[in-house]
Design an enzyme around this catalytic site. Structure first.
Site, PDB file in Angstrom:
ATOM      1  N   ASP A  57      49.767  38.474  49.853  1.00 15.24           N
ATOM      2  CA  ASP A  57      49.761  37.092  50.374  1.00 15.24           C
ATOM      3  C   ASP A  57      49.531  36.817  51.659  1.00 15.24           C
ATOM      4  OD1 ASP A  57      49.745  34.176  50.201  1.00 15.24           O
ATOM      5  OD2 ASP A  57      51.999  34.261  50.178  1.00 15.24           O
ATOM      6  N   ASP A  99      47.476  41.253  54.798  1.00 18.84           N
ATOM      7  CA  ASP A  99      47.262  41.999  53.681  1.00 18.84           C
ATOM      8  C   ASP A  99      46.106  42.106  53.514  1.00 18.84           C
ATOM      9  OD1 ASP A  99      50.020  42.010  53.003  1.00 18.84           O
ATOM     10  OD2 ASP A  99      50.021  39.962  52.013  1.00 18.84           O
ATOM     11  N   CYS A 127      16.900  45.646  24.010  1.00 15.29           N
ATOM     12  CA  CYS A 127      16.003  44.664  24.830  1.00 15.29           C
ATOM     13  C   CYS A 127      16.539  44.463  26.166  1.00 15.29           C
ATOM     14  CB  CYS A 127      16.315  43.134  23.937  1.00 15.29           C
ATOM     15  SG  CYS A 127      15.321  43.255  22.321  1.00 15.29           S
ATOM     16  N   ASP A 149      53.728  43.195  48.367  1.00 21.78           N
ATOM     17  CA  ASP A 149      54.060  42.634  49.545  1.00 21.78           C
ATOM     18  C   ASP A 149      55.410  41.939  49.264  1.00 21.78           C
ATOM     19  OD1 ASP A 149      54.175  41.757  52.484  1.00 21.78           O
ATOM     20  OD2 ASP A 149      53.764  39.877  51.892  1.00 21.78           O
ATOM     21  N   CYS A 171      19.043  42.781  20.435  1.00 23.34           N
ATOM     22  CA  CYS A 171      19.884  43.993  20.514  1.00 23.34           C
ATOM     23  C   CYS A 171      20.039  44.489  22.017  1.00 23.34           C
ATOM     24  CB  CYS A 171      19.455  45.197  19.538  1.00 23.34           C
ATOM     25  SG  CYS A 171      18.135  45.867  20.184  1.00 23.34           S
TER      26      CYS A 171
END
Length: 722
Positions: free
Chosen positions: A617, A621, A23, A422, A20
């Protein structure tokens, strides 16, 4: 954010034996206490730990040993290893357990029908229950003891305490009150609770495997054997025997084994699992192929450039595995609850026993109520609520061509209300095209001459405008003369000598002595003007524009339908940016911005309370991507942009951004549903058990079903359409 040092090392560890979330919390707590561990996180659903430690102070083996001492199995996760391996010990143990359960189940059904004759004699019940408690339930006791040794409590403590208590009570009644034993033994409860909980864990493990099948699907894309050219003969060998640089053949119906370049042949390849593009792509000599792609038509012979984990497919599997093993911030709530859950339930159980006994003076009813509380409480459902949905959501995103860096990035994406884009390469194709041409009325040279002379000079340059002019001349099948390079004036243009023609200048209008005619002023607002002159006499000009991508308008409309503000930030002329914004229906557009300007504008939006996603891109950027709450880079972006970004879009399409937002929102919604179900189950179930409305057997069955219901709800994400 964690500050990594050159000595920092990150490893992924596969962990076995967790029952569970408690643990997972326990392992995490133990690891984070070590001075050489900089950060440790354990994902219960993926059964995986991600640990960052100082490699100068500790080794991988020491980290593994720490987990072993905590009571769990562990090993370093290998490349392309699935997060959850098959556990062959569960089926046979479960089969034996339920064979023993059958006579108890028959007896219970008989009692419901009013017949007590179907119940086994008490001594037989004791014998079968002893087999369960002393043998088949050993994993529960082992987990409970290990948990207590670690200073924490987990689900095993609840189950083992409850079933052992009722087993010992029934044994006491059998041997010390034999005359009244038939009505006061509850061996069936101790047996059937173990049976239902074990069945629930088995089904839970199977369901978790289904939630991870996106990773297994990617692994299956790699062919086991390939056909390679050796000693001028085509032979079939295992993929792991292929070397970089070897020539490989893939026929129709076969998968590409490595990233490479086509040497000969042509065909069509389905790369949908890699890029999210549903349509096959045509491949010809000189083109690139990706490992995992299916050749749907034709035959391709290619040279292997990258193999295994170095391929795009390998990158995807590693990225998905790391992301699925990470934790989302929303998981902290469940972690806090589960860390105190079991101790609180133990206290509630004791209080239930005491109050029931005080009110009824009935030790049997008090015991049954207390055991029901122990058995019905389920920290597993809470522990699975977040990671199960995250794993399915991340797999869904990968199938759509979106790579999230981690679970936190996906959660943050779900909150985005503003998207910054952009222009060049994101909304537009990033490929300049000649959209108009001008020559004076008294032109001495033809239109073809204008192309030829401009291309002769620009062929010596290496920028987008130069490439566009040269490609246009080549597309017209013109013979481009050879010019003698003279000089380049940065930001202005190029000058070269052409035999029998003179000095040719190509560049800005004022550099070439051109005063723009009135009919070119409108074009100038949305285009780049390149003039051409011979011996300082203008002979013409080109207007070059960057065209919109075919799907940009649809993507912007989808964003606006989701009530997301869209902003363009570009370094291009404001007039050009405004023109693009008008075409797309975007009201906010900023031009002539430097990389720092973009980052500052994004920070202003954040200061106003917006959750901002940036899509970019290129290297310029990177500052803006770093400034945004969530950042998306295109796969063909610069390495710097991709490293800065929270996620990567494989198709170089804004539509994939919209898909990412949709998937992230659906995943967060699913997480909240799971948490609600898990909390309501425990909030309602524990009081019902405490007041005696649920027997231990029903409580055990309900506990098993709670985790399964959470996992099944998470799997619904696979069917989400966008």
């Amino acid at each position: 954010m964690l500050d990594l040092t050159p000595q920092s090392k990150k490893i992924s560890i596969q962990i076995g034996g967790m029952t569970c979330q408690s643990c997972a919390n326990r392992i995490e707590k133990v690891l984070n206490k070590k001075p050489f561990v900089q950060q440790a996180g354990v994902n219960f659903a993926a059964e995986e730990a991600q640990v960052v430690f100082d490699a100068t102070q500790a080794s991988e083996a020491q980290i593994i040993e720490i987990i072993h001492k905590t009571g769990f199995s562990a090993h370093i996760k290998q490349a392309n290893e699935l997060p959850i391996e098959e556990n062959t010990s569960i089926p046979w143990r479960l089969i034996v357990l339920w064979i023993i359960n059958i006579p108890f189940l028959i007896g219970m059904l008989g009692m419901i029908g009013g017949s007590h004759n179907l119940m086994l004699p008490p001594i037989w019940q004791f014998a079968l229950a002893s087999i369960v408690q002393l043998w088949l339930a050993i994993p529960f006791y082992r987990g409970a003891i290990g948990s207590i040794r670690g200073g924490l409590t987990n689900m095993d403590v609840l189950v083992s305490t409850g079933t052992l208590t009722i087993y010992l009570y029934s044994a006491f009644m059998l041997f010390y009150h034999a005359n009244h034993a038939m009505g006061h033994v509850y061996f069936e409860a101790s047996v059937m609770v173990i049976g239902f909980v074990s069945l629930g864990k088995f089904l839970e493990d199977r369901t978790k495997k289904h939630s991870l099948n996106s990773l297994s699907m990617l692994l299956q894309l790699t062919p086991k054997k390939v056909t390679v050219l050796r000693n001028e003969k085509w032979i079939e060998i295992a993929l792991d025997q292929v070397n970089i640089g070897e020539i490989i053949r893939a026929n129709q119906g076969e998968r590409i084994a490595a990233d490479g370049v086509i040497e000969s042949g042509n065909g069509w390849c389905d790369e949908s699992h890699l890029t999210g593009e549903s349509r096959p792509e045509e491949k010809q000599k000189g083109g690139k192929v990706l490992a995992g792609a299916m050749v749907t038509e034709g035959s391709i012979i290619y040279r292997a450039n990258q193999l295994g984990s170095q391929t795009l497919l390998g990158d995807m599997m590693n990225a998905l595995s790391d992301a699925q093993g990470s934790k989302a911030p929303i998981a902290r709530f469940a972690d806090k609850v589960t860390s105190v859950f079991v101790p609180v339930v133990l206290v509630i159980s004791l209080v239930t026993f005491a109050l029931t006994y005080i009110l009824t003076n009935d030790s049997v009813s008090s015991l049954i109520h207390a055991v029901s509380v122990l058995v019905i409480a389920c920290p597993c459902a809470l522990g699975l609520a977040t990671p199960a949905a995250i794993m399915v959501g991340l797999g869904k995103a990968v199938n759509a061509g979106v790579w999230f860096k981690d679970a936190a990035a996906m959660e943050e994406t779900a909150h985005v209300d503003t998207v910054v884009l952009d222009k060049t390469g994101t909304l537009t194709k990033g490929e300049l095209e000649i959209s108009a041409l001008w020559q004076p009325q008294s032109a001495v040279y033809s239109e073809d001459d204008l192309y030829r002379f401009a291309a002769a000079v620009e062929r010596q340059a290496n920028h987008p405008i130069a490439k566009a002019i040269v490609q246009a001349a080549e597309x017209k099948m013109l013979e481009i003369p050879t010019a003698l390079f003279s000089k380049m004036e940065v930001g202005q243009g190029i000058q070269a000598e052409l035999e029998q023609v003179g000095t040719i200048k190509v560049g800005k209008p004022d550099y070439c002595g051109l005063i723009l005619p009135k009919n070119l002023e409108d074009i100038w607002q949305i285009a780049s003007i390149v003039a051409v002159s011979i011996n300082d006499e203008p002979i013409g000009a080109f207007a070059l524009t960057d065209t919109l991508k075919n799907d940009s308008l649809h993507a912007i409309q989808r964003l606006q339908q989701q009530n997301i503000d869209v902003v363009i930030m570009s370094g291009d002329q404001q007039s050009v940016v405004d023109y693009i914004a008008k075409q797309l229906g975007i009201k906010k557009a900023f031009g002539k911005l430097t990389p720092r300007d973009k980052a500052e504008q994004i920070q202003k939006l954040k200061d106003l309370g917006h959750i901002v996603a940036m899509v970019g891109d290129g290297i310029n950027d990177a500052p803006a991507l770093a400034s945004a709450n969530v950042s998306f880079a295109m796969k063909s972006s610069s390495d710097i942009a991709e490293q800065t970004a929270s996620a990567t879009l494989m198709q170089h399409s804004v539509n994939q951004l919209v898909d990412a937002l949709f998937i992230a929102r659906a995943t967060l919604k699913n997480i909240k549903q799971n948490l609600f179900f898990a909390l309501i189950y425990n909030i309602l179930g524990i009081p019902l058990a405490a007041f005696g409305f649920l027997s231990p057997i029903i409580a055990g069955a309900a506990m098993a079903l709670s985790s399964i219901s959470v996992l099944m709800n998470a799997l619904r994400l696979k069917k989400v359409r966008f």
